[in-house]
Scaffold this active site. Structure first.
Site, PDB file in Angstrom:
ATOM      1  N   LYS A 110       0.856  -1.183   0.000  1.00 31.51           N
ATOM      2  CA  LYS A 110       0.000   0.000   0.000  1.00 31.51           C
ATOM      3  C   LYS A 110       0.893   1.235   0.000  1.00 31.51           C
ATOM      4  CE  LYS A 110      -4.127   1.252   2.567  1.00 31.51           C
ATOM      5  NZ  LYS A 110      -4.551   1.447   3.941  1.00 31.51           N
ATOM      6  N   HIS A 112      -0.213   4.405   0.690  1.00 32.13           N
ATOM      7  CA  HIS A 112      -0.771   5.499   1.491  1.00 32.13           C
ATOM      8  C   HIS A 112      -1.160   4.910   2.854  1.00 32.13           C
ATOM      9  CE1 HIS A 112      -4.139   3.402  -0.347  1.00 32.13           C
ATOM     10  NE2 HIS A 112      -4.846   3.782   0.702  1.00 32.13           N
TER      11      HIS A 112
END
Ligand code: OMP
Length: 226
Positions: A110, A112
Site C-alpha cells: 500500500k 498510502h
C-alpha cells in the site's frame, strides 16, 4: 517432528470430509502435480466451522508444546488463506490463556495510510506461521522470506494438512519431503494436525478402499515422500 496425534488427526480428517473441505476426484495442485484429493480450507466457511478448525490447530500446538517444548512469541498469517486461519487460532489460543501478538501481510504493498505490506503487531521474535496445507513447500518458503525481511525469526509452521510430498527446488522435485526441507534445511518446526497417512488410515477404516488404493506413490504422480 512426527508429533501428529493420530486420534486428533483422524477426528480432524473426519471433520474436513464432513465439511466438504477434503474432496476426492482429479485435481491439479499449485506445483502442477495431479492429485486424487484436494483440501480446500476456504470451505471452512462459517463461524462454527472456523471456530472448530481453530480448536484443532490449538490442540495440536499445545501437544507440540508438551512433547517438544515448542514456544513462539507471535503468530503470522500469510495472505490470503492464512489470514483468517491465523486470526482464528490467535483468538482460540487467547481463550486458552495464551494471548500473543498477531500479524499478516497484504499481497499488494500500500502506498498510502499505514504503508508497507505488513499489518498488525510488529513482526519480531520467534514467529509461528499459520497456514492451510503444505505440498511442495513453496508457500512456507515465501512466508519465511517475509518474516526474515522484517528482521524476525521464522520458528515454526502450523498447518492443517501435510500432504507429505516432495519438496521442489527451482521448480524440480528433490528426493526429500517439503516437511524435511523446511525442518532440516530451513530449521523450522512443522506442526501438522493431520498428514496424508492419517487420511489413508481414515479411508481404510471407512472401508472405502478405492481412494486409498489409488493414493499410493504411483497415482500420486510419484510426488509422495513419506
Ligand atoms: P506448496 O506451496 O506447494 O507447499 O502448496 C501449498 C498451497 O497449495 C496451499 O497453501 C494451497 O494454496 C494449495 N493447496 C491446497 O490448498 N490444498 C491442497 O490439497 C493442495 C494444494 C496445492 O496446490 O498443493
Amino acid at each position: 517432528n512426527a508429533q501428529t496425534d493420530s486420534a486428533l488427526a483422524l477426528e480432524f480428517v473426519q471433520f474436513a470430509v464432513e465439511s466438504g473441505v477434503l474432496r476426492f476426484g482429479e485435481f491439479k495442485t499449485k506445483a502442477g502435480r495431479l492429485s486424487p484429493y484436494f483440501f480446500n480450507a476456504g470451505l471452512f466457511d462459517d463461524g462454527a466451522k472456523l471456530g472448530r478448525l481453530a480448536q484443532f490447530y490449538a490442540r495440536q500446538l499445545l501437544l507440540e508444546e508438551k512433547n517438544t517444548g515448542l514456544q513462539f512469541d507471535m503468530i503470522f498469517g500469510p495472505a490470503y488463506k492464512g489470514i483468517p486461519l491465523a486470526a482464528a487460532v490467535s483468538i482460540e489460543l487467547a481463550r486458552l490463556g495464551r494471548n500473543l501478538p498477531f500479524a499478516y501481510n497484504r499481497k499488494e504493498a500500500k502506498d498510502h495510510g499505514e504503508g508497507g505490506s505488513l499489518v498488525g503487531a510488529p513482526v519480531k521474535g520467534r514467529v509461528l506461521i499459520v497456514d492451510d496445507v503444505m505440498s511442495a513447500g513453496t508457500a512456507a518458503r515465501e512466508s519465511i522470506a517475509i518474516i526474515k525481511a522484517a528482521g524476525a525469526i521464522p520458528h515454526a509452521v502450523a498447518i492443517a494438512l501435510d500432504r507429505q510430498e516432495k519438496a521442489t527446488e527451482k521448480g524440480l522435485d528433490v528426493n526429500y519431503s517439503a516437511v524435511q526441507y523446511v525442518t532440516n534445511q530451513l530449521g523450522l518446526q512443522v506442526c501438522a494436525i493431520a498428514r496424508l497417512t492419517d487420511l489413508l488410515q481414515y479411508l481404510a477404516a471407512q472401508g472405502d478402499a478405492s481412494p486409498a488404493d489409488q493414493a499410493d506413490g504411483g497415482s500420486l504422480g510419484g510426488h509422495y515422500q513419506a
